[in-house]
Design a protein around this motif. Structure first.
Motif, PDB file in Angstrom:
ATOM      1  N   SER A 141       0.870  -1.173   0.000  1.00  0.00           N
ATOM      2  CA  SER A 141       0.000   0.000   0.000  1.00  0.00           C
ATOM      3  C   SER A 141       0.904   1.219   0.000  1.00  0.00           C
ATOM      4  CB  SER A 141      -0.884   0.014   1.241  1.00  0.00           C
ATOM      5  OG  SER A 141      -1.810  -1.041   1.224  1.00  0.00           O
ATOM      6  N   ARG A 142       0.508   2.224  -0.768  1.00  0.00           N
ATOM      7  CA  ARG A 142       1.299   3.449  -0.872  1.00  0.00           C
ATOM      8  C   ARG A 142       0.578   4.567  -0.115  1.00  0.00           C
ATOM      9  NH1 ARG A 142       4.246   5.160  -5.823  1.00  0.00           N
ATOM     10  NH2 ARG A 142       5.867   5.223  -4.216  1.00  0.00           N
ATOM     11  N   PHE A 143       1.345   5.311   0.668  1.00  0.00           N
ATOM     12  CA  PHE A 143       0.790   6.380   1.488  1.00  0.00           C
ATOM     13  C   PHE A 143       1.512   7.689   1.171  1.00  0.00           C
ATOM     14  CE2 PHE A 143      -0.012   2.482   3.755  1.00  0.00           C
ATOM     15  CZ  PHE A 143      -1.281   2.660   4.296  1.00  0.00           C
ATOM     16  N   GLU A 144       0.796   8.796   1.335  1.00  0.00           N
ATOM     17  CA  GLU A 144       1.436  10.095   1.176  1.00  0.00           C
ATOM     18  C   GLU A 144       0.902  11.084   2.207  1.00  0.00           C
ATOM     19  OE1 GLU A 144       0.807  11.461  -2.786  1.00  0.00           O
ATOM     20  OE2 GLU A 144      -1.327  11.841  -2.517  1.00  0.00           O
ATOM     21  N   TRP A 145       1.750  12.030   2.546  1.00  0.00           N
ATOM     22  CA  TRP A 145       1.444  13.081   3.521  1.00  0.00           C
ATOM     23  C   TRP A 145       1.804  14.413   2.896  1.00  0.00           C
ATOM     24  CZ3 TRP A 145       4.583  16.755   5.778  1.00  0.00           C
ATOM     25  CH2 TRP A 145       4.070  17.411   6.908  1.00  0.00           C
ATOM     26  N   ASN A 263       6.671   9.761  13.735  1.00  0.00           N
ATOM     27  CA  ASN A 263       6.573  11.206  13.915  1.00  0.00           C
ATOM     28  C   ASN A 263       7.953  11.859  13.893  1.00  0.00           C
ATOM     29  OD1 ASN A 263       4.873  13.571  14.471  1.00  0.00           O
ATOM     30  ND2 ASN A 263       5.966  13.644  16.408  1.00  0.00           N
ATOM     31  N   ARG A 264       8.949  11.203  14.501  1.00  0.00           N
ATOM     32  CA  ARG A 264      10.318  11.726  14.464  1.00  0.00           C
ATOM     33  C   ARG A 264      10.827  11.814  13.027  1.00  0.00           C
ATOM     34  NH1 ARG A 264      12.975  13.518  19.326  1.00  0.00           N
ATOM     35  NH2 ARG A 264      14.940  12.970  18.311  1.00  0.00           N
ATOM     36  N   GLY A 265      10.562  10.782  12.242  1.00  0.00           N
ATOM     37  CA  GLY A 265      11.010  10.784  10.862  1.00  0.00           C
ATOM     38  C   GLY A 265      10.355  11.876  10.042  1.00  0.00           C
ATOM     39  N   VAL A 266       9.050  12.053  10.233  1.00  0.00           N
ATOM     40  CA  VAL A 266       8.332  13.106   9.505  1.00  0.00           C
ATOM     41  C   VAL A 266       8.877  14.478   9.899  1.00  0.00           C
ATOM     42  CG1 VAL A 266       6.095  14.243   9.217  1.00  0.00           C
ATOM     43  CG2 VAL A 266       6.240  11.746   9.163  1.00  0.00           C
ATOM     44  N   ASN A 290      -1.686   1.208   9.658  1.00  0.00           N
ATOM     45  CA  ASN A 290      -2.492   1.968  10.609  1.00  0.00           C
ATOM     46  C   ASN A 290      -1.690   3.101  11.238  1.00  0.00           C
ATOM     47  OD1 ASN A 290      -4.798   0.425  10.185  1.00  0.00           O
ATOM     48  ND2 ASN A 290      -4.235  -1.060  11.764  1.00  0.00           N
ATOM     49  N   SER A 291      -0.398   2.889  11.429  1.00  0.00           N
ATOM     50  CA  SER A 291       0.445   3.952  11.969  1.00  0.00           C
ATOM     51  C   SER A 291       0.539   5.117  10.993  1.00  0.00           C
ATOM     52  CB  SER A 291       1.844   3.410  12.289  1.00  0.00           C
ATOM     53  OG  SER A 291       2.654   4.425  12.855  1.00  0.00           O
ATOM     54  N   PHE A 292       0.687   4.818   9.705  1.00  0.00           N
ATOM     55  CA  PHE A 292       0.700   5.888   8.705  1.00  0.00           C
ATOM     56  C   PHE A 292      -0.606   6.674   8.747  1.00  0.00           C
ATOM     57  CE2 PHE A 292       4.026   3.359   6.300  1.00  0.00           C
ATOM     58  CZ  PHE A 292       5.017   4.315   6.435  1.00  0.00           C
ATOM     59  N   ALA A 295      -0.787   8.972  11.589  1.00  0.00           N
ATOM     60  CA  ALA A 295       0.156  10.090  11.443  1.00  0.00           C
ATOM     61  C   ALA A 295      -0.298  11.114  10.410  1.00  0.00           C
ATOM     62  CB  ALA A 295       1.538   9.558  11.072  1.00  0.00           C
ATOM     63  N   GLY A 296      -1.472  10.914   9.823  1.00  0.00           N
ATOM     64  CA  GLY A 296      -1.988  11.886   8.868  1.00  0.00           C
ATOM     65  C   GLY A 296      -1.708  11.574   7.414  1.00  0.00           C
ATOM     66  N   PHE A 297      -1.127  10.398   7.129  1.00  0.00           N
ATOM     67  CA  PHE A 297      -0.944   9.960   5.749  1.00  0.00           C
ATOM     68  C   PHE A 297      -2.273   9.440   5.216  1.00  0.00           C
ATOM     69  CE2 PHE A 297       3.296  10.008   7.342  1.00  0.00           C
ATOM     70  CZ  PHE A 297       4.187   9.982   6.286  1.00  0.00           C
ATOM     71  N   HIS A 298      -2.411   9.414   3.891  1.00  0.00           N
ATOM     72  CA  HIS A 298      -3.565   8.742   3.293  1.00  0.00           C
ATOM     73  C   HIS A 298      -3.091   7.757   2.234  1.00  0.00           C
ATOM     74  CE1 HIS A 298      -3.164  11.746   0.017  1.00  0.00           C
ATOM     75  NE2 HIS A 298      -3.796  10.872  -0.722  1.00  0.00           N
TER      76      HIS A 298
END
Length: 310
Positions: A141-145, A263-266, A290-292, A295-298
């Motif tokens: 699955s690909r996620f983006e923020w 969150n640290r990485g972002v 679920n962590s993504f 963290a506000g990713f979709h």
């Protein structure tokens, strides 16, 4: 008779136009030129397949910046209705790839089709790849923020963070090796079985080093008692900023530590000026997915990763 040839710089407009709607030309040209500037593609790695001077299809090689051997094939667009043309394109590409020293090639297929590759005809592409000996290695699955807002540090429960500069390469390789145990990522699990835990961890570390990053972005997390919890390694690929690799040791999973690390990485990427981050996770790795989301990713796409060895 079909002919496969390299593309000259002045022919890039013709290269991007092959089998492509006019409104997509600009996005593909921008991608190719950016890949050239990053060292991930080269003009001599771009090819046209022609018949009697008419361009019928195209393809290009790609690799991590700084490497001289192709690792993947991109912009793969033969005329799907012409099997003979596709076969000729693949045979010549395979020969050229071997001459460059490659022993394998990868290909990623994203659904739905999107810029910059616009991979329409997904089922037809899958059939073509299978006929050429490619095997499906991984589905993600690909996620983006995206955000223009600053990202704040959250309470971390006393977790201690130490950067790559503080702990050194050996500590990071050890953390990757320990964090990859009982992973839900099928490709990482397979590579761990094939190479052994240490060699696989070392390969992951050095592959990520070939991307753009700062040593202080890469951090190990510890409890107040100095027990290693996990790690996060954000990077900038040739096309976007990403959470290159993130992991929590098996004994600390299920306690929310992955959210703190993510969150640290972002934050590291945002503080470097990034406002757009992408990341992938195995379809079976629901905890990471679920962590993504938390963290506000979709989730924006699904990716199938193929590889052929020769």
């Amino acid at each position: 008779m079909y002919t496969v040839r390299r593309v000259a710089m002045h022919e890039l407009s013709d290269f991007v136009a092959v089998l492509t709607l006019p409104e997509r030309h600009a996005s593909i040209l921008a991608y190719v030129e950016h890949m050239f500037s990053q060292g991930a593609m080269r003009p001599e790695w771009c090819f046209l397949v022609e018949k009697e001077g008419e361009a019928l299809g195209r393809a290009a090689f790609w690799t991590l910046p700084g490497k001289d051997v192709p690792s993947d094939i991109v912009l793969l667009d033969p005329p799907w209705e012409d099997d003979a043309c596709g076969d000729q394109l693949w045979q010549d590409l395979l020969l050229m790839c071997k001459q460059l020293g490659a022993e394998q090639l990868g290909y990623v297929l994203d659904t739905p089709a999107m810029a910059p590759q616009w991979q329409e005809s997904g089922p037809t592409r899958q059939t073509f790849l299978k006929k050429k000996g490619f095997h499906l290695q991984r589905e993600t699955s690909r996620f983006e923020w995206k955000s223009d807002e600053p990202r704040s540090q959250e309470a971390n429960g006393g977790i201690l963070f130490r950067s790559l500069s503080e702990v050194g390469e050996a500590s990071f390789i050890d953390a990757i090796m320990r964090g990859s145990a009982s992973t839900l990522d099928r490709q990482i699990a397979q590579e761990r079985a094939d190479l052994g835990p240490y060699l696989q961890a070392k390969e992951i570390f050095h592959d990520l080093q070939s991307m753009s990053y700062e040593a202080h972005w890469w951090e190990l997390a510890y409890t107040p008692e100095n027990e290693l919890i996990g790690f996060v390694m954000p990077t900038k690929s040739p096309t976007f900023a990403t959470i290159g690799y993130i992991g929590v040791l098996p004994e600390f999973r299920g306690r929310g530590y992955v959210d703190v690390l993510l969150n640290r990485g972002v934050i590291s990427l945002v503080q470097s000026g990034e406002r757009y981050i992408r990341a992938d996770t195995d379809l079976h790795n629901e905890p990471m997915a679920n962590s993504f989301l938390r963290a506000g990713f979709h989730r924006f796409a699904q990716r199938s990763e193929y590889r052929v060895r020769f």
